[in-house]
Design a protein around this motif. Structure first.
Motif, PDB file in Angstrom:
ATOM      1  N   CYS A  25       0.838  -1.197   0.000  1.00  0.00           N
ATOM      2  CA  CYS A  25       0.000   0.000   0.000  1.00  0.00           C
ATOM      3  C   CYS A  25       0.876   1.251   0.000  1.00  0.00           C
ATOM      4  O   CYS A  25       1.823   1.363   0.773  1.00  0.00           O
ATOM      5  N   HIS A  52       0.258   4.193   0.871  1.00  0.00           N
ATOM      6  CA  HIS A  52       0.047   5.142   1.969  1.00  0.00           C
ATOM      7  C   HIS A  52       0.828   4.775   3.229  1.00  0.00           C
ATOM      8  O   HIS A  52       1.195   5.642   4.001  1.00  0.00           O
ATOM      9  N   HIS A  53       1.034   3.480   3.427  1.00  0.00           N
ATOM     10  CA  HIS A  53       1.692   3.044   4.667  1.00  0.00           C
ATOM     11  C   HIS A  53       2.900   2.141   4.427  1.00  0.00           C
ATOM     12  O   HIS A  53       3.568   1.740   5.370  1.00  0.00           O
ATOM     13  N   CYS A  71      -2.253  -2.692   6.659  1.00  0.00           N
ATOM     14  CA  CYS A  71      -2.106  -1.370   7.287  1.00  0.00           C
ATOM     15  C   CYS A  71      -3.286  -1.085   8.215  1.00  0.00           C
ATOM     16  O   CYS A  71      -3.137  -0.394   9.220  1.00  0.00           O
TER      17      CYS A  71
HETATM   18 ZN   LIG Z   1      -2.508   1.615   3.768  1.00  0.00          ZN
END
Ligand SMILES: [Zn+2]
Length: 202
Positions: free
Chosen positions: A81, A83-84, A152
């Motif tokens: 991912c 974002h994380h 996440c």
């Molecule tokens: Zn994430």
């Protein structure tokens, strides 16, 4: 390799910054192991052009007259991912209506792998696979369904869905009726054991 060395230094620093001792026995090889994993496994999709690995077979004209459906279920999906930087994983199912061309399972799996082994969000990954299939195989229609667990959300204890399903459809499979048919056929194939082998354990 220079890049791996530099990433190794970054992870060594990260360990120090979070309060660890990168010199202790359990961690001594961790930065180099993680650096190699990032370069040689998790992000290999950046170095591969899916056009180079995709091969299709031409099929006889006869097949084209019918709007027959091909469904490939449970193509493994493993991604990170964006974002994380944590993994999300699950399966991608691909349905298409051939228009003179079909593709083998292993090539599909490799295409999914190329798009997955980059920093991703599941929505974009689903669309990228659908667009690629639609452009390259030129089927009458294609539908891609991805289902994945997002670590996440699991490890951070976020109270949002950790399991996500996304769908992207192009061409003749974009309509409501096709959607229902594909989902019904996918459910039909679910959990069936072929040749008495549990396919999920391979
Ligand atoms: Zn994430």
């Amino acid at each position: 390799m220079e890049v791996i060395k530099r990433i190794e230094e970054i992870f060594k620093e990260l360990l120090t910054l979070v309060g660890e001792d990168p010199g202790r026995e359990g961690l001594i090889e961790t930065p180099s192991r993680v650096a190699r994993m990032w370069v040689e496994e998790l992000t290999t999709g950046y170095k591969v052009d899916p056009n180079d690995i995709f091969k299709y077979f031409n099929i006889a004209d006869d097949y084209e007259k019918h709007d027959d459906l091909v469904i490939v279920r449970d193509v493994p999906l493993r991604s990170l991912c964006e974002h994380h930087l944590l993994p999300f994983f699950g399966y991608i199912h691909i349905a298409y209506v051939p228009n003179g061309r079909i593709v083998g399972f292993s090539k599909l799996a490799r295409v999914v792998d190329v798009f997955s082994r980059r920093l991703q969000v599941q929505e974009r990954l689903t669309n990228e696979v659908a667009d690629f299939m639609f452009g390259k195989l030129t089927p009458k229609g294609v539908m891609v369904i991805a289902e994945a667990y997002h670590t996440c959300t699991i490890v951070r204890g976020v109270k949002e869905p950790m399991y996500m399903v996304t769908r992207a459809a192009r061409g003749s499979l974009s309509n409501e009726n096709s959607r229902i048919e594909v989902l019904a056929l996918l459910n039909l194939a679910k959990g069936k054991q072929v040749l008495n082998i549990d396919l999920r354990s391979i």
